[in-house]
Scaffold this motif. Structure first.
Motif, short mmCIF file in Angstrom:
data_model
loop_
_atom_site.label_atom_id
_atom_site.label_comp_id
_atom_site.label_asym_id
_atom_site.label_seq_id
_atom_site.Cartn_x
_atom_site.Cartn_y
_atom_site.Cartn_z
N THR A 84 -17.01 3.17 -33.62
CA THR A 84 -16.85 3.81 -32.30
C THR A 84 -16.43 5.27 -32.52
O THR A 84 -15.76 5.60 -33.50
CB THR A 84 -15.79 3.12 -31.44
N ASN A 105 -21.54 2.74 -31.89
CA ASN A 105 -20.80 3.40 -30.80
C ASN A 105 -21.39 3.07 -29.44
O ASN A 105 -21.13 3.76 -28.47
CB ASN A 105 -20.83 4.92 -31.04
N GLY A 138 -13.03 -2.23 -29.96
CA GLY A 138 -14.42 -1.91 -30.32
C GLY A 138 -14.70 -2.22 -31.78
O GLY A 138 -13.79 -2.50 -32.57
N TYR A 172 -17.82 -0.02 -26.01
CA TYR A 172 -16.42 0.20 -26.40
C TYR A 172 -15.57 -0.05 -25.16
O TYR A 172 -15.84 0.53 -24.10
CB TYR A 172 -16.30 1.66 -26.88
#
Ligand SMILES: O=C(O)CCC(=O)C(=O)O
Length: 309
Positions: free
Chosen positions: A198, A154, A194, A157
């Protein structure tokens, strides 16, 4: 004898609508006599939302987030857009060339090394979404794709917050898209690109949104606006809970455990109508490209009157 709970909602075992809930609701917080007027008014509003939601839960049909195909414009307006009810419209954009063409290699070839803005260095800051401005980074698109190819996560993004900055760079991809004239006017959507992993934390939107899944799978947890009292509305549109799947957050915000939720799985070609005020959090399961649209054929103006922080 056990001590009475500080807040009866906290002691509520499961869904609104269970026997005894009305009694519990009537005992929330301060006594009406001592409560400031505004607090009482607020609690009465929460009560209204709760009992309405409890009634909806009586019917399996009425409370579900349906998955449908071939939904007409009028049926969408009557059954979903106007009532503010989410729906998944499956295989609505199956025919768009993007669904077959948009592999990571194809995207690299089309966008080349145009500078693309992304939300970066997110892993170190749990408030990465609230602090969105300080996470804006610009990379040549190829370098961004190298970064996210390194593994799932994550940290970086491309999101809707970057869409204005990325309009020109991502324009070569537009020709692979069609139009959703049944529900939308013709306008640009906001592109999200992404890796798997994410995460968009729990929030609601100030507009009705149409989430079009182009590449990869996403899992969306949705909760009706009537669950707001259990979701600890924090800054702007965000919930202090952040992640309903994170046990460490649920320990801090135990009311959230009992909030009525729906898990919606999206795959390529699916559209999710996410109405204004519905809480949601989103996790990608794969490398993923999503486009979100707000340009519905009908008014979509709630944001104008939102009481800001
Ligand atoms: O796809 C995502 O990661 C988030 C989408 C979303 O939450 C939104 O458009 O409001």
């Amino acid at each position: 004898m056990t001590a009475p709970p500080r807040n009866p909602l906290e002691a509520r075992p499961a869904l609104v609508g269970e026997p005894g809930l009305n009694v519990a609701l009537s005992r929330i917080g301060f006594s009406p006599a001592s409560a400031p007027k505004t607090d009482l008014a607020l609690r009465r509003r929460e009560w209204m939302l709760d009992v309405m939601e409890a009634q909806r839960a009586l019917s399996e049909e009425a409370r579900a987030i349906p998955r449908v195909r071939g939904l007409s414009s009028q049926d969408f307006l009557d059954s979903y857009y106007a009532p503010g009810r989410p729906v998944v419209i499956e295989r609505a954009i199956d025919h768009w060339p993007a669904l077959k063409r948009w592999t990571p290699d194809y995207l690299r070839r089309k966008v080349g090394d145009a500078p693309v803005e992304n939300q970066g260095d997110r892993a170190a800051n749990p408030d990465f979404e609230i602090d969105g401005y300080s996470h804006k980074k610009v990379l040549p698109f190829g370098a961004y794709m190298d970064l996210i190819a390194a593994g799932s996560g994550n940290d970086a993004y491309v999101t809707a917050n970057n869409s204005a900055a990325n309009r020109a760079a991502l324009a070569p991809l537009e020709r692979d898209l069609g139009h959703i004239d049944t529900y939308l006017t013709r306008a640009h959507g906001m592109m999200w690109i992404g890796p798997g992993g994410t995460f968009t934390p729990l929030h609601f939107d100030l507009t009705n949104n149409l989430i079009a899944q182009i590449v990869g799978r996403k899992s969306v947890i949705m909760l009706p606006p009537s669950e707001s009292a259990r979701l600890h509305h924090g800054r702007h549109v965000f919930s202090a809970v952040r992640d309903l799947e994170d046990e460490t957050r649920l320990v801090l915000y135990p009311l959230a455990r009992a909030a009525r939720r729906f898990v919606v799985d999206l795959g390529p070609g699916d559209l999710l109508y996410s109405p204004i005020g519905w809480w949601h959090q989103v996790r990608s399961r794969d490398f993923s490209v999503t486009i979100t649209y707000t340009n519905f054929r009908w008014p979509n103006e709630g944001f104008d009157s939102f009481p800001a922080d």
